[in-house]
Design a protein around this motif. Structure first.
Motif, PDB file in Angstrom:
ATOM      1  N   VAL A   1      25.373  79.780  64.953  1.00 40.06           N
ATOM      2  CA  VAL A   1      26.448  78.880  65.372  1.00 40.06           C
ATOM      3  C   VAL A   1      26.414  78.657  66.878  1.00 40.06           C
ATOM      4  O   VAL A   1      26.663  77.545  67.364  1.00 40.06           O
ATOM      5  CB  VAL A   1      27.809  79.464  64.919  1.00 40.06           C
ATOM      6  N   TYR A   2      26.071  79.707  67.647  1.00 37.19           N
ATOM      7  CA  TYR A   2      26.115  79.574  69.103  1.00 37.19           C
ATOM      8  C   TYR A   2      25.018  78.664  69.657  1.00 37.19           C
ATOM      9  O   TYR A   2      25.057  78.294  70.828  1.00 37.19           O
ATOM     10  CB  TYR A   2      26.078  80.938  69.795  1.00 37.19           C
ATOM     11  N   GLU A   3      24.035  78.264  68.831  1.00 39.94           N
ATOM     12  CA  GLU A   3      23.058  77.289  69.312  1.00 39.94           C
ATOM     13  C   GLU A   3      23.662  75.890  69.385  1.00 39.94           C
ATOM     14  O   GLU A   3      23.305  75.097  70.259  1.00 39.94           O
ATOM     15  CB  GLU A   3      21.813  77.292  68.424  1.00 39.94           C
ATOM     16  N   ALA A   4      24.572  75.564  68.456  1.00 42.87           N
ATOM     17  CA  ALA A   4      25.257  74.268  68.493  1.00 42.87           C
ATOM     18  C   ALA A   4      26.463  74.313  69.425  1.00 42.87           C
ATOM     19  O   ALA A   4      26.779  73.329  70.100  1.00 42.87           O
ATOM     20  CB  ALA A   4      25.692  73.860  67.086  1.00 42.87           C
ATOM     21  N   HIS A   5      27.140  75.465  69.443  1.00 47.33           N
ATOM     22  CA  HIS A   5      28.338  75.634  70.276  1.00 47.33           C
ATOM     23  C   HIS A   5      28.059  76.777  71.245  1.00 47.33           C
ATOM     24  O   HIS A   5      28.378  77.939  70.984  1.00 47.33           O
ATOM     25  CB  HIS A   5      29.551  75.928  69.397  1.00 47.33           C
ATOM     26  N   LYS A   6      27.427  76.439  72.364  1.00 47.96           N
ATOM     27  CA  LYS A   6      26.857  77.440  73.254  1.00 47.96           C
ATOM     28  C   LYS A   6      27.906  78.366  73.865  1.00 47.96           C
ATOM     29  O   LYS A   6      27.585  79.507  74.239  1.00 47.96           O
ATOM     30  CB  LYS A   6      26.038  76.755  74.347  1.00 47.96           C
ATOM     31  N   ASP A   7      29.138  77.920  73.970  1.00 49.53           N
ATOM     32  CA  ASP A   7      30.191  78.773  74.529  1.00 49.53           C
ATOM     33  C   ASP A   7      30.568  79.911  73.584  1.00 49.53           C
ATOM     34  O   ASP A   7      31.273  80.841  73.981  1.00 49.53           O
ATOM     35  CB  ASP A   7      31.435  77.949  74.848  1.00 49.53           C
ATOM     36  N   LEU A   8      30.110  79.870  72.317  1.00 41.73           N
ATOM     37  CA  LEU A   8      30.428  80.933  71.360  1.00 41.73           C
ATOM     38  C   LEU A   8      29.391  82.055  71.370  1.00 41.73           C
ATOM     39  O   LEU A   8      29.486  82.999  70.578  1.00 41.73           O
ATOM     40  CB  LEU A   8      30.553  80.351  69.950  1.00 41.73           C
ATOM     41  N   LEU A   9      28.412  81.975  72.260  1.00 43.25           N
ATOM     42  CA  LEU A   9      27.454  83.063  72.411  1.00 43.25           C
ATOM     43  C   LEU A   9      28.200  84.346  72.777  1.00 43.25           C
ATOM     44  O   LEU A   9      28.963  84.383  73.747  1.00 43.25           O
ATOM     45  CB  LEU A   9      26.438  82.719  73.504  1.00 43.25           C
ATOM     46  N   GLY A  10      28.012  85.382  71.973  1.00 41.17           N
ATOM     47  CA  GLY A  10      28.706  86.645  72.200  1.00 41.17           C
ATOM     48  C   GLY A  10      30.013  86.770  71.451  1.00 41.17           C
ATOM     49  O   GLY A  10      30.573  87.862  71.360  1.00 41.17           O
ATOM     50  N   ASP A  11      30.506  85.664  70.902  1.00 41.90           N
ATOM     51  CA  ASP A  11      31.772  85.686  70.154  1.00 41.90           C
ATOM     52  C   ASP A  11      31.562  85.814  68.651  1.00 41.90           C
ATOM     53  O   ASP A  11      32.427  86.312  67.939  1.00 41.90           O
ATOM     54  CB  ASP A  11      32.588  84.419  70.432  1.00 41.90           C
ATOM     55  N   THR A  12      30.431  85.316  68.152  1.00 43.47           N
ATOM     56  CA  THR A  12      30.165  85.373  66.718  1.00 43.47           C
ATOM     57  C   THR A  12      28.668  85.354  66.461  1.00 43.47           C
ATOM     58  O   THR A  12      27.908  84.715  67.203  1.00 43.47           O
ATOM     59  CB  THR A  12      30.834  84.193  65.979  1.00 43.47           C
ATOM     60  N   ASP A  13      28.245  86.060  65.414  1.00 44.36           N
ATOM     61  CA  ASP A  13      26.849  86.057  64.980  1.00 44.36           C
ATOM     62  C   ASP A  13      26.652  85.204  63.723  1.00 44.36           C
ATOM     63  O   ASP A  13      25.592  85.262  63.096  1.00 44.36           O
ATOM     64  CB  ASP A  13      26.386  87.492  64.694  1.00 44.36           C
ATOM     65  N   LEU A  14      27.653  84.435  63.361  1.00 40.48           N
ATOM     66  CA  LEU A  14      27.558  83.563  62.191  1.00 40.48           C
ATOM     67  C   LEU A  14      26.391  82.593  62.313  1.00 40.48           C
ATOM     68  O   LEU A  14      26.081  82.117  63.415  1.00 40.48           O
ATOM     69  CB  LEU A  14      28.848  82.765  62.016  1.00 40.48           C
ATOM     70  N   CYS A  15      25.767  82.305  61.188  1.00 41.05           N
ATOM     71  CA  CYS A  15      24.763  81.243  61.125  1.00 41.05           C
ATOM     72  C   CYS A  15      25.264  80.139  60.190  1.00 41.05           C
ATOM     73  O   CYS A  15      25.987  80.400  59.226  1.00 41.05           O
ATOM     74  CB  CYS A  15      23.435  81.781  60.599  1.00 41.05           C
ATOM     75  N   PHE A  16      24.883  78.910  60.490  1.00 37.86           N
ATOM     76  CA  PHE A  16      25.225  77.800  59.609  1.00 37.86           C
ATOM     77  C   PHE A  16      24.502  77.952  58.270  1.00 37.86           C
ATOM     78  O   PHE A  16      23.392  78.475  58.201  1.00 37.86           O
ATOM     79  CB  PHE A  16      24.825  76.464  60.236  1.00 37.86           C
ATOM     80  N   THR A  17      25.140  77.464  57.218  1.00 42.64           N
ATOM     81  CA  THR A  17      24.533  77.476  55.894  1.00 42.64           C
ATOM     82  C   THR A  17      24.700  76.109  55.257  1.00 42.64           C
ATOM     83  O   THR A  17      25.636  75.371  55.585  1.00 42.64           O
ATOM     84  CB  THR A  17      25.194  78.551  54.999  1.00 42.64           C
ATOM     85  N   ASP A  18      23.792  75.759  54.349  1.00 43.83           N
ATOM     86  CA  ASP A  18      23.960  74.510  53.589  1.00 43.83           C
ATOM     87  C   ASP A  18      24.520  74.788  52.202  1.00 43.83           C
ATOM     88  O   ASP A  18      24.570  73.898  51.351  1.00 43.83           O
ATOM     89  CB  ASP A  18      22.646  73.742  53.494  1.00 43.83           C
ATOM     90  N   THR A  19      24.950  76.029  51.973  1.00 43.02           N
ATOM     91  CA  THR A  19      25.574  76.405  50.707  1.00 43.02           C
ATOM     92  C   THR A  19      27.073  76.551  50.895  1.00 43.02           C
ATOM     93  O   THR A  19      27.538  77.293  51.783  1.00 43.02           O
ATOM     94  CB  THR A  19      25.005  77.739  50.185  1.00 43.02           C
ATOM     95  N   LEU A  20      27.836  75.849  50.092  1.00 46.49           N
ATOM     96  CA  LEU A  20      29.290  75.915  50.190  1.00 46.49           C
ATOM     97  C   LEU A  20      29.806  77.033  49.292  1.00 46.49           C
ATOM     98  O   LEU A  20      29.621  76.988  48.076  1.00 46.49           O
ATOM     99  CB  LEU A  20      29.905  74.569  49.803  1.00 46.49           C
ATOM    100  N   GLN A  21      30.404  78.037  49.879  1.00 47.78           N
ATOM    101  CA  GLN A  21      30.929  79.173  49.128  1.00 47.78           C
ATOM    102  C   GLN A  21      32.359  78.881  48.669  1.00 47.78           C
ATOM    103  O   GLN A  21      33.115  78.195  49.362  1.00 47.78           O
ATOM    104  CB  GLN A  21      30.905  80.435  49.989  1.00 47.78           C
ATOM    105  N   THR A  22      32.708  79.421  47.529  1.00 46.97           N
ATOM    106  CA  THR A  22      34.050  79.173  46.980  1.00 46.97           C
ATOM    107  C   THR A  22      34.935  80.421  46.993  1.00 46.97           C
ATOM    108  O   THR A  22      36.069  80.373  46.541  1.00 46.97           O
ATOM    109  CB  THR A  22      33.964  78.638  45.545  1.00 46.97           C
ATOM    110  N   ASP A  23      34.419  81.529  47.531  1.00 40.86           N
ATOM    111  CA  ASP A  23      35.214  82.748  47.620  1.00 40.86           C
ATOM    112  C   ASP A  23      35.991  82.757  48.932  1.00 40.86           C
ATOM    113  O   ASP A  23      35.820  83.627  49.793  1.00 40.86           O
ATOM    114  CB  ASP A  23      34.311  83.982  47.522  1.00 40.86           C
ATOM    115  N   VAL A  24      36.849  81.743  49.105  1.00 39.14           N
ATOM    116  CA  VAL A  24      37.672  81.626  50.313  1.00 39.14           C
ATOM    117  C   VAL A  24      39.099  81.281  49.903  1.00 39.14           C
ATOM    118  O   VAL A  24      39.361  80.811  48.796  1.00 39.14           O
ATOM    119  CB  VAL A  24      37.125  80.551  51.283  1.00 39.14           C
ATOM    120  N   ASP A  25      40.018  81.490  50.829  1.00 42.57           N
ATOM    121  CA  ASP A  25      41.418  81.144  50.598  1.00 42.57           C
ATOM    122  C   ASP A  25      41.723  79.717  51.043  1.00 42.57           C
ATOM    123  O   ASP A  25      42.568  79.043  50.454  1.00 42.57           O
ATOM    124  CB  ASP A  25      42.339  82.114  51.351  1.00 42.57           C
ATOM    125  N   VAL A  26      41.031  79.282  52.105  1.00 45.13           N
ATOM    126  CA  VAL A  26      41.272  77.940  52.633  1.00 45.13           C
ATOM    127  C   VAL A  26      39.954  77.354  53.097  1.00 45.13           C
ATOM    128  O   VAL A  26      39.078  78.058  53.620  1.00 45.13           O
ATOM    129  CB  VAL A  26      42.294  77.975  53.800  1.00 45.13           C
TER     130      VAL A  26
END
Length: 335
Positions: free
Chosen positions: A47-72
């Motif tokens: 994620v921090y490659e697209a939103h460079k200010d988030l470097l160090g805030d999250t290690d999330l990676c983008f996915t092309d799979t939509l997960q349904t185990d969420v509340d919102v």
């Protein structure tokens, strides 16, 4: 709900401006965890490659799979795309949806409270207009940015049935209001040091503005004449609305401060505000003036926060019974 993580929030369209702003808010929200951020164009990348200010805030990676185990699920996709996502993914009804596009904003009357689509009711998500309905909702249609600024300028008058004369509005917005896709009018070399109007008297947000004000005033609304401008800056909206009024400035100030007393993000300023007071915040600042028999209302918001992602988080807080301001106590840039 205490301080424990309690809401699983997924984001679809996480690589754009609104998706990026939403990420910045949710990674620091005390009640949220983010299982996934969906982006077809950035799948597999941090994620921090697209939103460079988030470097160090999250290690999330983008996915092309939509997960349904969420509340919102937040839909930060283009207009017309949100409907396709819901139709294609066959999402469980248990998932609350907050859509930031215009796909589900329309109904014949605000009294209907919701737009029905795909066996879902989408409630129009302007908290200063229908906070109680939002609290009981399952799905939210987040308002448009200009629509938010103009409605907040006029709601107290409409509630008192006082929009009796045609309204004139001029408003200027930053380049991020046009989204991240390349276009000649968002390109730096065209936008810098330049200004132009567009969609004069026919901006798409007029539909939702009129629908809301009609519902409050309960009678036919006079014309709302809106001239939007593209400004040579990145973010923020300043609107000036004026109409004929017999009210004194003291009466108007009292009316507005009374209407917004219980709404934490809309503030009536006694002095003339400027755009930097709202940039990077979820605030709307209002200023009232009288010149002759003209009532002049200035409204200012950050188009990406109160006009989009910040208001979406505000709606999420209401949906899940949280403090309305959770994760949204943000500092303005100020200078």
């Amino acid at each position: 709900m205490g301080n424990e993580v309690s809401i699983k929030a997924g984001i679809v369209g996480g690589a754009g401006y609104t998706g990026g702003e939403l990420l910045r808010l949710l990674v620091n929200h005390p009640h949220v965890e983010i299982p996934f951020v969906h982006s077809k164009s950035q799948a597999g990348k941090p994620v921090y490659e697209a939103h460079k200010d988030l470097l160090g805030d999250t290690d999330l990676c983008f996915t092309d799979t939509l997960q349904t185990d969420v509340d919102v699920l937040f839909l930060c996709v283009g207009h017309g795309e949100a409907k396709k996502v819901i139709e294609a993914e066959n999402l469980p009804q248990s998932i609350k949806i907050i859509d930031l596009s215009q796909d589900f904003r329309w109904s014949e009357s605000i009294k209907d409270a919701a737009v029905e689509a795909f066996d879902r009711n989408f409630v129009y998500g302007l908290p200063e207009l229908q906070r109680d309905q939002i609290k009981q909702a399952q799905n939210i249609a987040n308002p448009g940015c200009f629509a938010t600024a103009i409605q907040l300028a006029l709601l107290p008058l409409a509630e008192q049935k006082l929009v009796q004369e045609e309204v004139h509005v001029s408003g200027i917005t930053g380049s991020t209001g046009a989204g991240q896709s390349f276009s000649s009018t968002s390109h730096y070399s065209w936008r810098d040091g330049n200004i132009s109007n567009y969609k004069v008297l026919q901006h798409q947000h007029l539909n939702e503005i009129r629908r809301s004000l009609d519902g409050l005033q309960e009678q036919e609304l006079p014309s709302i004449n809106f001239v939007p401008y593209r400004g040579p800056f990145t973010r923020g909206i300043l609107c000036t609305s004026y109409l004929k009024s017999d009210l004194s400035i003291d009466e108007v100030n009292q009316m507005y401060k009374s209407y917004y007393r219980s709404h934490p993000f809309t503030i009536v300023s006694d002095s003339t505000p400027d755009l930097k007071q709202v940039i990077n915040t979820n605030k709307c600042l209002l200023h009232l003036d009288k010149q002759g028999d003209n009532l002049i209302i200035t409204s200012l918001i950050d188009n990406l926060l109160k006009g989009a992602s910040g208001q979406a988080v505000q709606n999420m807080n209401l949906l899940f019974g949280l403090d309305e301001t959770a994760g949204l106590k943000l500092k303005a840039s100020a200078f």
